[in-house]
Write an enzyme that holds these catalytic residues in place. Structure first.
Site, PDB file in Angstrom:
ATOM      1  N   HIS A   3      30.839  46.342  23.754  1.00  0.00           N
ATOM      2  CA  HIS A   3      29.775  45.348  23.553  1.00  0.00           C
ATOM      3  C   HIS A   3      28.741  45.287  24.683  1.00  0.00           C
ATOM      4  O   HIS A   3      27.566  44.985  24.440  1.00  0.00           O
ATOM      5  CB  HIS A   3      30.414  43.970  23.336  1.00  0.00           C
ATOM      6  CG  HIS A   3      29.619  43.065  22.473  1.00  0.00           C
ATOM      7  ND1 HIS A   3      30.174  42.228  21.544  1.00  0.00           N
ATOM      8  CD2 HIS A   3      28.279  42.850  22.382  1.00  0.00           C
ATOM      9  CE1 HIS A   3      29.225  41.547  20.935  1.00  0.00           C
ATOM     10  NE2 HIS A   3      28.067  41.906  21.425  1.00  0.00           N
ATOM     11  N   TYR A  57      32.289  37.497  17.606  1.00  0.00           N
ATOM     12  CA  TYR A  57      31.619  36.692  16.565  1.00  0.00           C
ATOM     13  C   TYR A  57      32.604  35.782  15.825  1.00  0.00           C
ATOM     14  O   TYR A  57      32.205  34.951  15.019  1.00  0.00           O
ATOM     15  CB  TYR A  57      30.895  37.568  15.534  1.00  0.00           C
ATOM     16  CG  TYR A  57      29.829  38.487  16.087  1.00  0.00           C
ATOM     17  CD1 TYR A  57      29.399  38.417  17.411  1.00  0.00           C
ATOM     18  CD2 TYR A  57      29.220  39.449  15.279  1.00  0.00           C
ATOM     19  CE1 TYR A  57      28.431  39.275  17.910  1.00  0.00           C
ATOM     20  CE2 TYR A  57      28.244  40.304  15.766  1.00  0.00           C
ATOM     21  CZ  TYR A  57      27.862  40.215  17.080  1.00  0.00           C
ATOM     22  OH  TYR A  57      26.898  41.069  17.564  1.00  0.00           O
TER      23      TYR A  57
HETATM   24  N1  LIG Z   1      25.241  43.974  20.297  1.00  0.00           N
HETATM   25  C1  LIG Z   1      24.763  42.809  20.638  1.00  0.00           C
HETATM   26  O1  LIG Z   1      24.826  42.392  21.806  1.00  0.00           O
HETATM   27  C2  LIG Z   1      24.125  41.971  19.581  1.00  0.00           C
HETATM   28  C3  LIG Z   1      23.405  40.815  19.936  1.00  0.00           C
HETATM   29  C4  LIG Z   1      22.822  40.076  18.927  1.00  0.00           C
HETATM   30  C5  LIG Z   1      22.931  40.485  17.599  1.00  0.00           C
HETATM   31  N2  LIG Z   1      23.655  41.599  17.288  1.00  0.00           N
HETATM   32  C6  LIG Z   1      23.806  42.057  15.884  1.00  0.00           C
HETATM   33  O2  LIG Z   1      22.523  42.184  15.290  1.00  0.00           O
HETATM   34  C7  LIG Z   1      22.449  41.361  14.119  1.00  0.00           C
HETATM   35  C8  LIG Z   1      21.042  40.851  13.907  1.00  0.00           C
HETATM   36  O3  LIG Z   1      20.556  40.158  15.029  1.00  0.00           O
HETATM   37  P1  LIG Z   1      20.428  38.564  15.089  1.00  0.00           P
HETATM   38  O4  LIG Z   1      21.325  37.965  14.088  1.00  0.00           O
HETATM   39  O5  LIG Z   1      20.623  38.161  16.487  1.00  0.00           O
HETATM   40  O6  LIG Z   1      18.909  38.258  14.745  1.00  0.00           O
HETATM   41  P2  LIG Z   1      17.819  38.778  13.663  1.00  0.00           P
HETATM   42  O7  LIG Z   1      18.465  39.576  12.604  1.00  0.00           O
HETATM   43  O8  LIG Z   1      16.691  39.345  14.422  1.00  0.00           O
HETATM   44  O9  LIG Z   1      17.280  37.409  13.078  1.00  0.00           O
HETATM   45  C9  LIG Z   1      18.046  36.557  12.291  1.00  0.00           C
HETATM   46  C10 LIG Z   1      17.165  35.361  11.950  1.00  0.00           C
HETATM   47  O10 LIG Z   1      16.137  35.758  11.023  1.00  0.00           O
HETATM   48  C11 LIG Z   1      16.211  34.953   9.853  1.00  0.00           C
HETATM   49  N3  LIG Z   1      15.865  35.821   8.712  1.00  0.00           N
HETATM   50  C12 LIG Z   1      16.598  36.840   8.200  1.00  0.00           C
HETATM   51  N4  LIG Z   1      15.937  37.443   7.207  1.00  0.00           N
HETATM   52  C13 LIG Z   1      14.764  36.792   7.056  1.00  0.00           C
HETATM   53  C14 LIG Z   1      13.674  36.962   6.177  1.00  0.00           C
HETATM   54  N5  LIG Z   1      13.636  37.926   5.270  1.00  0.00           N
HETATM   55  N6  LIG Z   1      12.626  36.082   6.292  1.00  0.00           N
HETATM   56  C15 LIG Z   1      12.643  35.113   7.231  1.00  0.00           C
HETATM   57  N7  LIG Z   1      13.660  34.899   8.102  1.00  0.00           N
HETATM   58  C16 LIG Z   1      14.712  35.758   8.011  1.00  0.00           C
HETATM   59  C17 LIG Z   1      17.626  34.437   9.802  1.00  0.00           C
HETATM   60  O11 LIG Z   1      17.711  33.205   9.122  1.00  0.00           O
HETATM   61  P3  LIG Z   1      18.786  32.905   7.940  1.00  0.00           P
HETATM   62  O12 LIG Z   1      20.125  33.444   8.350  1.00  0.00           O
HETATM   63  O13 LIG Z   1      18.762  31.395   7.891  1.00  0.00           O
HETATM   64  O14 LIG Z   1      18.235  33.544   6.708  1.00  0.00           O
HETATM   65  C18 LIG Z   1      17.930  34.231  11.290  1.00  0.00           C
HETATM   66  O15 LIG Z   1      17.370  33.027  11.753  1.00  0.00           O
HETATM   67  C19 LIG Z   1      23.482  40.257  14.423  1.00  0.00           C
HETATM   68  O16 LIG Z   1      23.829  39.496  13.287  1.00  0.00           O
HETATM   69  C20 LIG Z   1      24.585  41.062  15.026  1.00  0.00           C
HETATM   70  O17 LIG Z   1      25.321  41.724  14.015  1.00  0.00           O
HETATM   71  C21 LIG Z   1      24.244  42.351  18.260  1.00  0.00           C
END
Ligand SMILES: NC(=O)c1ccc[n+]([C@@H]2O[C@H](COP(=O)([O-])OP(=O)(O)OC[C@H]3O[C@@H](n4cnc5c(N)ncnc54)[C@H](OP(=O)(O)O)[C@@H]3O)[C@@H](O)[C@H]2O)c1
Length: 283
Positions: free
Chosen positions: A107, A49
């Site tokens: 990962h 990241y």
């Molecule tokens: N291990 C892996 O392979 C892997 C892969 C992907 C992700 N991850 C981890 O999982 C975490 C979360 O997953 P993700 O970031 O992919 O996606 P997510 O949490 O499912 O979605 C994030 C999206 O939702 C929006 N959002 C957040 N809170 C909201 C709310 N209350 N109302 C409306 N929209 C909202 C955010 O926008 P804004 O930021 O503009 O508010 C962003 O566009 C990552 O940050 C990472 O730490 C791990």
């Protein structure tokens, strides 16, 4: 903050902040600071990241003690292998400017993850990591690792949201005493998740937002969630899920949303495996 006990007895917060796709250091630092202020104690970052430094500096600025927070990072596959993984852990600690991590995950289930796992086992036994786990290990890979490793992973972090509910993964994880953690708990804001009719209907009943219902649903299934947001009000909203309980009827209605497939990344697709193997980690 509600916590869950991992197989080694360590307590893990049920909600954390994810910082994937927040490469800007100042923005990442601010999100983590806002999260700490809102009561979060778990931060999920990764070598890939490019923001471990910002997570470390946020902790320093927050005034919280190191032992008050739960810091997770992940080793990227180009650093898999016994020796390389040990070096990669030290490099990650340097970037975070920390003495230890609470949870280190491999990962992906690619490349030499057995060699990498032996390195994590050794670091864990030496007391240099508090818990070790994996990410994107699907049931057959997780089972294989659990059957062959000296120490079973304590956590498996996988994509998990109302459109991809992962019941089989949950069953497998429970069988081996592995805690599931949901990445993309909002399906990365895709698939019309926030305007979904069923989720909206349930959210109105409780005077909560759809985001809160989604997170509550996973937490009630015993799954840890790490929603990402760079907006303070959303960060606050996403942790405010402990003042209501979904009924069995709500849980059944949400269960009907499962499509059983991903629209983010299909790890069973050989082209994805080929692509991931070309992505570079950090030196
Ligand atoms: N291990 C892996 O392979 C892997 C892969 C992907 C992700 N991850 C981890 O999982 C975490 C979360 O997953 P993700 O970031 O992919 O996606 P997510 O949490 O499912 O979605 C994030 C999206 O939702 C929006 N959002 C957040 N809170 C909201 C709310 N209350 N109302 C409306 N929209 C909202 C955010 O926008 P804004 O930021 O503009 O508010 C962003 O566009 C990552 O940050 C990472 O730490 C791990």
């Amino acid at each position: 903050m509600q916590t869950v006990k991992l197989s080694n007895g360590m307590e893990m917060p049920m909600v954390g902040i994810g910082v994937y796709q927040v490469p800007d250091a100042a923005q990442c630092e601010q999100s983590v600071l806002d999260a700490f202020e809102a009561g979060y104690r778990l931060v999920d970052t990764a070598e890939g990241y490019m923001n471990e430094e910002a997570v470390g500096s946020a902790l320093k600025k927050s005034g919280l003690n190191r032992d008050e927070v739960f810091i997770t990072s992940k080793i990227w596959i180009t650093n898999f292998g016994y020796e390389k993984t040990k070096r990669a852990y030290d490099a990650a600690l340097k970037r975070l400017d920390m003495e230890y991590m609470d949870l280190v995950l491999l990962h992906q289930s690619l490349s030499d993850y057995y060699g990498a796992w032996r390195a994590l086992e050794e670091l864990y036994k030496a007391g240099r990591i508090r818990a070790i786990g994996v990410s994107n290990f699907y049931p057959e890979r997780l089972t294989d690792l659990c059957m062959n490793a000296e120490i079973k992973p304590m956590v498996n972090q996988i994509e998990c949201h109302p459109f991809l509910q992962r019941e089989t993964d949950l069953e497998c994880a429970k069988h081996f005493g592995v805690q599931l953690e949901a990445w993309a708990p909002f399906a990365e804001a895709g698939r019309g998740i926030f305007t979904n009719e069923i989720l909206n209907c349930i959210s109105k009943k409780y005077g909560k937002t759809v985001a809160q219902v989604i997170l509550r649903w996973n937490v009630q299934r015993g799954v840890v969630v790490i929603p990402k947001s760079v907006h303070k009000e959303r960060i606050e909203e996403n942790i405010n899920i402990f003042d209501f309980t979904l009924t069995d009827e709500d849980m059944t209605a949400i269960a009907a949303l499962d499509t059983g497939h991903t629209e983010i990344i299909d790890h069973y697709d050989w082209k994805i495996a080929e692509f991931l193997n070309t992505v570079k980690g950090r030196e």
